[in-house]
Scaffold this active site. Structure first.
Site, short mmCIF file in Angstrom:
data_model
loop_
_atom_site.label_atom_id
_atom_site.label_comp_id
_atom_site.label_asym_id
_atom_site.label_seq_id
_atom_site.Cartn_x
_atom_site.Cartn_y
_atom_site.Cartn_z
N ASN A 117 33.60 43.40 24.22
CA ASN A 117 34.27 43.02 22.98
C ASN A 117 33.98 41.54 22.73
O ASN A 117 34.41 40.67 23.49
CB ASN A 117 35.77 43.26 23.09
N THR B 22 36.96 39.06 22.58
CA THR B 22 37.90 38.97 23.70
C THR B 22 37.17 38.55 24.96
O THR B 22 36.08 39.05 25.24
CB THR B 22 38.57 40.35 23.95
N GLU C 203 36.97 39.13 28.55
CA GLU C 203 37.45 40.17 29.47
C GLU C 203 37.30 39.79 30.93
O GLU C 203 37.65 40.56 31.83
CB GLU C 203 36.70 41.48 29.17
N GLU D 174 32.29 38.34 31.65
CA GLU D 174 31.16 37.73 30.95
C GLU D 174 30.52 36.61 31.77
O GLU D 174 31.18 35.92 32.54
CB GLU D 174 31.60 37.15 29.60
N ASP E 38 6.69 41.95 17.40
CA ASP E 38 8.05 41.44 17.24
C ASP E 38 8.76 41.48 18.58
O ASP E 38 9.65 42.29 18.84
CB ASP E 38 8.79 42.27 16.19
N GLY F 68 22.29 42.95 12.82
CA GLY F 68 22.99 42.49 14.00
C GLY F 68 22.53 43.17 15.28
O GLY F 68 22.84 42.71 16.38
#
Length: 265
Positions: free
Chosen positions: A89, A92, A94, A97, A121, A213
């Site tokens: 998320n 957030t 958690e 990370e 690419d 994204g």
């Protein structure tokens, strides 16, 4: 950050123009579902610094403890980058990370930002330090050089991209089932035609797709009982992310094995 590629060389059939899948912060996979947290442990969030804060712009795959693979179009602008590993998320913390600065960016030398349809690419990011590998952060498996998957081979796209064209946002990592569309089908005149090259992989073409994204993130394909990153998310149709007969197009990783090896050793 919206970047729309207008190809001047598209054939007279007025094929839908490719559009990069990198736009503004926090945009998601179309269709699919929220992934089980950390079930794609090589997935990273590529973020750029702006006004004292970092913002998600693209995905990527951890391929060595200090190397990330992403799309060239994600990093062909000079910015201050960081990579977030082990995230689920984006809004957030958690506790799983790992935040890494990027010490060097290697873009394929043949990449042309004015011609995504030419291919190439792909880019590699050298991290300032090595990731700590654990159950939340692991290395992606890459395919052997030249391997091309058969039509309908099961794959999943993963990313934090838009959930629909121009649609709602979700901070959680999503996944969508995108079976491979082989080159002979994807290059048909009523599909992508000559826009798609054999150094690319097409996948999907139905209701699920990549979207803005998701760029640079992995196409995770099932091969011999394990998931292998066969693609780097590159572009979709400017007509919409999940346009019929315009499957999501990925850089085919197995076409760039020697280039990757030459950079990372």
């Amino acid at each position: 950050m919206l970047r729309i590629l207008l190809l001047s060389v598209l054939v007279a059939l007025a094929l839908a123009e490719p559009r990069y899948l990198e736009e503004a912060p926090e945009e998601r996979v179309v269709g699919g579902e929220v992934a089980r947290p950390n079930s794609w442990p090589w997935q990273i969030s590529l973020q750029y610094l702006s006004g004292g804060s970092y913002y998600h712009t693209c995905g990527g795959s951890l391929i060595r403890a200090n190397w990330v693979m992403t799309a060239a179009h994600c990093v062909d602008t000079s910015r201050t980058w960081r990579v977030v590993l082990g995230d689920h998320n984006l809004n957030t913390n958690e506790g799983r990370e790992q935040y890494m600065s990027v010490s060097a960016v290697y873009i394929h030398p043949n990449w042309n930002s004015n011609s995504v349809a030419s291919g190439y690419d792909i880019a590699l990011l050298r991290l300032s330090s090595s990731a700590s590998l654990n159950s939340y952060v692991q290395l992606a498996s890459l395919p052997p050089s030249g391997q091309v998957l058969p039509h309908n081979n099961p794959c999943y796209i993963t990313g934090w991209g838009r959930t629909s064209t121009g649609g709602s946002l979700s901070a959680q990592l999503k996944q969508a089932y995108l079976p491979v569309v082989d080159y002979s089908n994807c290059s048909r005149s009523d599909w992508w035609g000559s826009t798609v090259k054999n150094t690319m992989v097409c996948a999907g073409g139905g209701s699920d797709s990549g979207c803005n994204g998701d760029s640079g993130g992995p196409l995770n394909c099932q091969v011999s009982g394990q998931y292998v990153v066969h693609g780097v998310t590159s572009f979709v149709s400017s007509l919409g992310c999940n346009t019929a007969k315009k499957p999501t197009v990925f850089t085919r990783v197995s076409a760039y094995t020697s280039w990757i090896s030459g950079i990372i050793g």
